[in-house]
Design an enzyme around this catalytic site. Structure first.
Site, mmCIF file in Angstrom:
data_model
loop_
_atom_site.group_PDB
_atom_site.id
_atom_site.type_symbol
_atom_site.label_atom_id
_atom_site.label_comp_id
_atom_site.label_asym_id
_atom_site.label_seq_id
_atom_site.Cartn_x
_atom_site.Cartn_y
_atom_site.Cartn_z
ATOM 1 N N ASN A 108 0.860 -1.183 0.000
ATOM 2 C CA ASN A 108 0.000 0.000 0.000
ATOM 3 C C ASN A 108 0.896 1.233 0.000
ATOM 4 O OD1 ASN A 108 -2.389 1.616 0.323
ATOM 5 N ND2 ASN A 108 -1.951 1.776 2.517
ATOM 6 N N HIS A 110 0.784 5.046 1.595
ATOM 7 C CA HIS A 110 0.048 5.846 2.587
ATOM 8 C C HIS A 110 0.699 7.230 2.654
ATOM 9 C CE1 HIS A 110 -2.478 6.633 6.023
ATOM 10 N NE2 HIS A 110 -1.430 7.122 6.651
ATOM 11 N N SER A 137 4.700 6.715 2.578
ATOM 12 C CA SER A 137 5.323 5.424 2.900
ATOM 13 C C SER A 137 4.714 4.331 2.037
ATOM 14 C CB SER A 137 5.054 5.052 4.370
ATOM 15 O OG SER A 137 5.457 6.076 5.249
ATOM 16 N N ASP A 146 -2.653 0.310 8.138
ATOM 17 C CA ASP A 146 -1.428 1.095 7.895
ATOM 18 C C ASP A 146 -0.294 0.708 8.844
ATOM 19 O OD1 ASP A 146 -2.861 2.494 5.948
ATOM 20 O OD2 ASP A 146 -3.556 3.988 7.389
HETATM 21 C C1 GAR Z 1 -2.955 9.037 -2.373
HETATM 22 O O1 GAR Z 1 -2.440 10.216 -1.802
HETATM 23 C C2 GAR Z 1 -2.697 7.858 -1.456
HETATM 24 O O2 GAR Z 1 -1.479 7.923 -0.765
HETATM 25 C C3 GAR Z 1 -3.859 7.973 -0.507
HETATM 26 O O3 GAR Z 1 -4.948 8.361 -1.293
HETATM 27 C C4 GAR Z 1 -4.480 9.079 -2.436
HETATM 28 C C5 GAR Z 1 -5.009 8.393 -3.656
HETATM 29 O O4 GAR Z 1 -4.743 9.163 -4.799
HETATM 30 N N1 GAR Z 1 -4.100 6.735 0.162
HETATM 31 C C6 GAR Z 1 -4.596 6.647 1.385
HETATM 32 O O5 GAR Z 1 -4.912 7.610 2.054
HETATM 33 C C7 GAR Z 1 -4.748 5.220 1.895
HETATM 34 N N2 GAR Z 1 -5.020 5.215 3.279
HETATM 35 P P1 GAR Z 1 -4.752 8.470 -6.231
HETATM 36 O O6 GAR Z 1 -6.110 7.752 -6.378
HETATM 37 O O7 GAR Z 1 -4.651 9.628 -7.195
HETATM 38 O O8 GAR Z 1 -3.606 7.526 -6.321
#
Ligand code: GAR
Length: 191
Positions: A108, A110, A137, A146
């Site tokens: 994942n 995060h 991360s 997480d």
């Molecule tokens: C990203 O910033 C990712 O790190 C976060 O959501 C966004 C998705 O953007 N993920 C989380 O918060 C997971 N807990 P994306 O759909 O444009 O990749």
């Protein structure tokens, strides 16, 4: 080189997914993207994936137990022949059985410097705490949210006047660089 089949799970715009798909085009990338799946049939990233020629699958989780929904996704991942799973903005808590089935093979990204700021609103919390740095991360997925082993991180400064949005933009640029690199290096080490 035989590339490891990778499935990507998304819930939204899929910009990290797009970065993984782009990286996979290079001959020396150790993975190929075989499926993009989503719990949100309206996720914008599904169209991006299809435009890149990737097979997609979408099924709403609404009205299903966590276990029943995850079993549907698991069946699709297995049908696609996936060996690795990358969560890319997949905003679902996963059932322990699903996580166990992909142990060591699911990662994942995060948007925080774990173990700081698990869960949501990571950037707002980092700013409110007066942190000098934020970041992202890449970590292995375990049953705890997480919480799995961190395999790579990138740091950015938090600047005076930053909002959660401005910090999120700065971190996202790093996410797009870090995620493909970290995943490729993990797969090279683990086969
Ligand atoms: C990203 O910033 C990712 O790190 C976060 O959501 C966004 C998705 O953007 N993920 C989380 O918060 C997971 N807990 P994306 O759909 O444009 O990749």
């Amino acid at each position: 080189m035989t590339k490891a089949p990778l499935a990507i799970l998304i819930s939204g715009r899929g910009s990290n997914m797009a970065a993984l798909i782009d990286a996979a085009r290079s001959d020396d990338c150790p993975y190929e993207v075989v499926l993009v799946a989503s719990n949100k049939p309206e996720a914008a990233g599904l169209a991006t994936a299809r435009a890149a020629g990737i097979t997609t699958f979408a099924h709403s989780h609404k009205g299903l137990s966590r276990e029943d929904f995850d079993a549907i996704i698991d069946a699709e991942l297995r049908r696609a022949g996936a060996r690795y799973v990358a969560l890319a903005g997949y905003m679902r808590i996963l059932s322990p059985g699903f996580v166990a089935g992909w142990a060591g093979h699911m990662v994942n990204i995060h948007p925080s410097l774990l173990p700081l700021y698990k869960g949501l609103d990571t950037h707002g919390r980092a700013i409110a705490a007066g942190d000098a740095e934020g970041g992202c991360s890449v970590h292995l997925v375990t049953a705890e949210l997480d919480d799995g082993e961190v395999i790579a991180q990138a740091r950015v400064p938090i600047l005076p006047g930053d909002t959660a949005e401005s910090l999120a933009d700065r971190v996202l640029t790093e996410e797009h660089r870090l995620y493909p690199e970290a995943l490729a290096s993990y797969i090279r080490r683990h086969g």
